[in-house]
Design an enzyme around this catalytic site. Sequence first.
Site, PDB file in Angstrom:
ATOM      1  N   SER A   1      75.975  29.768  -8.822  1.00  0.00           N
ATOM      2  CA  SER A   1      75.954  28.899  -7.652  1.00  0.00           C
ATOM      3  C   SER A   1      75.082  29.540  -6.593  1.00  0.00           C
ATOM      4  O   SER A   1      74.936  30.769  -6.559  1.00  0.00           O
ATOM      5  CB  SER A   1      77.372  28.700  -7.106  1.00  0.00           C
ATOM      6  OG  SER A   1      77.348  28.129  -5.803  1.00  0.00           O
TER       7      SER A   1
ATOM      8  N   TYR B   1      85.837  32.270  -5.222  1.00  0.00           N
ATOM      9  CA  TYR B   1      84.747  31.509  -5.842  1.00  0.00           C
ATOM     10  C   TYR B   1      83.426  32.259  -5.700  1.00  0.00           C
ATOM     11  O   TYR B   1      82.645  32.382  -6.665  1.00  0.00           O
ATOM     12  CB  TYR B   1      84.659  30.122  -5.185  1.00  0.00           C
ATOM     13  CG  TYR B   1      83.591  29.242  -5.767  1.00  0.00           C
ATOM     14  CD1 TYR B   1      83.798  28.597  -6.984  1.00  0.00           C
ATOM     15  CD2 TYR B   1      82.382  29.039  -5.112  1.00  0.00           C
ATOM     16  CE1 TYR B   1      82.816  27.776  -7.531  1.00  0.00           C
ATOM     17  CE2 TYR B   1      81.400  28.226  -5.651  1.00  0.00           C
ATOM     18  CZ  TYR B   1      81.618  27.595  -6.853  1.00  0.00           C
ATOM     19  OH  TYR B   1      80.642  26.800  -7.404  1.00  0.00           O
TER      20      TYR B   1
END
Length: 276
Positions: free
Chosen positions: A154, A167
Amino acid sequence: MGKLDGKVALITGGARGQGRSHAVTLAREGADIVACDLVADLDTVPYSLATQEDLDETVRLVEAHGRHCLGVRADVRELADMESVVAQAIDKFERVDIALANAGVSSSSAIADMSEPQWREVIEVNLTGVFTTFRAVVPHMIANSFGRIVATSSIIARMGGTNSGHYTASKWGVIGLVKSLALEVMEHGITVNAVLPGGVDTDFIHNKAVYKVLRPDLEDPTREDVLPMFDSGPTPGLMDPSEVSEAILFLVTESGRHMTGEAISLSGGMSASNAT
């Protein structure tokens, strides 16, 4: 003639979203597909995950391109599950040429308030799940002296993020795994890369829990309230999943044969001011 005729691709998190898009894109280019997914919800993830019906739809869409597709329920947190997926793929197709470690989840909490189960579920899906995919498929690829592996990280792996320490850590970790494996398997004709998307137009963003994280100033934010947050950069708006799929297609075809150990940002300029 497709760019991937005769190839077999294994995709985790293949039931919907980016995973489904990758499955259809690679099938369009001639690959047979093994799509696996948990097809169940997780206790600490505050939105609904993919269902068996979603996985069945991915199979249908792949088969509409004239390719074969094996849909398998599997938990990427468990190495035994991923070894079973690879064994089923080899039993049906005799090979696995491409592996896309795509499965991922998110939740929101400040580190000071985060529960241990919250931490564990995100790390185990997003990071351990990449390891188990690598571990299950790499011995087979080494034996065949060929492989193309891509993990979904990401753009958060270029920065920090509030209320998303678990995350963020998981996605930074994916890059470390990718670069390490790339060095280990280079001599075997295997490439290993990561893609780092920004905002992608999938259910991963389009759910009430994420809307509330993005717009905490509103009591009940909607899609229309959050979309303007993605309007920076040369092409405003969320990225279509197919744009990520096309980047992956480059990496797994002959065109990308010299790319390995790379972390490729697809962020609409979000990472332009970062040194890494």
